[in-house]
Design a protein around this motif. Structure first.
Motif, PDB file in Angstrom:
ATOM      1  N   SER A  13       3.832   3.676  -2.013  1.00  0.00           N
ATOM      2  CA  SER A  13       2.958   4.453  -2.907  1.00  0.00           C
ATOM      3  C   SER A  13       2.047   3.565  -3.747  1.00  0.00           C
ATOM      4  O   SER A  13       1.054   4.049  -4.291  1.00  0.00           O
ATOM      5  CB  SER A  13       3.786   5.354  -3.813  1.00  0.00           C
ATOM      6  N   ASN A  56      -2.399   1.624  -7.015  1.00  0.00           N
ATOM      7  CA  ASN A  56      -1.956   2.791  -6.254  1.00  0.00           C
ATOM      8  C   ASN A  56      -2.515   2.744  -4.844  1.00  0.00           C
ATOM      9  O   ASN A  56      -3.613   2.253  -4.616  1.00  0.00           O
ATOM     10  CB  ASN A  56      -2.373   4.090  -6.942  1.00  0.00           C
ATOM     11  N   ASN A  57      -1.761   3.262  -3.901  1.00  0.00           N
ATOM     12  CA  ASN A  57      -2.184   3.287  -2.502  1.00  0.00           C
ATOM     13  C   ASN A  57      -3.087   4.508  -2.279  1.00  0.00           C
ATOM     14  O   ASN A  57      -2.724   5.457  -1.589  1.00  0.00           O
ATOM     15  CB  ASN A  57      -0.967   3.319  -1.574  1.00  0.00           C
ATOM     16  N   SER A  58      -4.251   4.456  -2.907  1.00  0.00           N
ATOM     17  CA  SER A  58      -5.243   5.523  -2.747  1.00  0.00           C
ATOM     18  C   SER A  58      -6.602   4.862  -2.543  1.00  0.00           C
ATOM     19  O   SER A  58      -6.826   3.722  -2.971  1.00  0.00           O
ATOM     20  CB  SER A  58      -5.300   6.416  -3.987  1.00  0.00           C
ATOM     21  N   GLN A  59      -7.503   5.571  -1.903  1.00  0.00           N
ATOM     22  CA  GLN A  59      -8.817   5.001  -1.625  1.00  0.00           C
ATOM     23  C   GLN A  59      -9.527   4.602  -2.913  1.00  0.00           C
ATOM     24  O   GLN A  59     -10.093   3.506  -3.005  1.00  0.00           O
ATOM     25  CB  GLN A  59      -9.673   5.978  -0.820  1.00  0.00           C
ATOM     26  N   ALA A 117      -8.332   3.783  -5.902  1.00  0.00           N
ATOM     27  CA  ALA A 117      -7.708   2.631  -6.566  1.00  0.00           C
ATOM     28  C   ALA A 117      -7.978   1.333  -5.813  1.00  0.00           C
ATOM     29  O   ALA A 117      -8.241   0.291  -6.422  1.00  0.00           O
ATOM     30  CB  ALA A 117      -6.202   2.859  -6.714  1.00  0.00           C
ATOM     31  N   SER A 172       2.126   1.550   5.578  1.00  0.00           N
ATOM     32  CA  SER A 172       1.601   1.716   4.220  1.00  0.00           C
ATOM     33  C   SER A 172       0.372   0.866   3.935  1.00  0.00           C
ATOM     34  O   SER A 172      -0.358   1.118   2.984  1.00  0.00           O
ATOM     35  CB  SER A 172       2.681   1.373   3.196  1.00  0.00           C
ATOM     36  N   LEU A 218      -4.500   1.926   4.995  1.00  0.00           N
ATOM     37  CA  LEU A 218      -5.681   2.251   4.191  1.00  0.00           C
ATOM     38  C   LEU A 218      -6.250   0.982   3.542  1.00  0.00           C
ATOM     39  O   LEU A 218      -7.458   0.742   3.579  1.00  0.00           O
ATOM     40  CB  LEU A 218      -5.349   3.291   3.125  1.00  0.00           C
TER      41      LEU A 218
END
Length: 87
Positions: free
Chosen positions: A15, A35-38, A40, A68, A71
C-alpha cells in the motif's frame, strides 16, 4: 547553480513504498513514505526532480519490479527516468 546528482532507493510495499534519496556526498536529502497511488508517485518524481535542479540527474533504484511495484515502475519508465532494479 549547477544541478545535483541524486540516487533514490525505493523499498516497495503493497500500500506504500519508502523512498530515500542521497546526494553525491552521501547526505540524505529526504526519506519518506509514499503511498502506492499515481498521484503520490508523480508527486515524488516531481519533487525529486526539483531537488536535483534543472541540470541535475536522478537515478532511481527499485527493489522489485512486479506486483506492488508495477505502477511505480510504469510511471518511472513512462517519464524516461533512469531506473536500476534489484531482485
Amino acid at each position: 547553480m549547477a544541478g545535483k546528482k541524486l540516487w533514490v532507493g525505493i523499498d516497495v510495499g503493497k500500500s506504500a513504498h519508502h523512498a530515500c534519496a542521497v546526494d553525491e556526498h552521501g547526505k540524505i536529502v529526504f526519506s519518506r513514505k509514499v503511498n502506492n497511488s499515481q498521484a503520490a508517485i508523480e508527486d515524488l518524481i516531481t519533487r525529486t526532480a526539483a531537488k536535483a535542479g534543472h541540470s541535475g540527474q536522478v537515478v532511481w533504484a527499485v527493489d522489485m519490479t512486479s506486483g506492488s511495484a508495477a505502477l511505480l515502475v510504469a510511471l518511472l519508465v513512462k517519464g524516461g527516468l533512469t531506473v536500476i532494479t534489484f531482485g
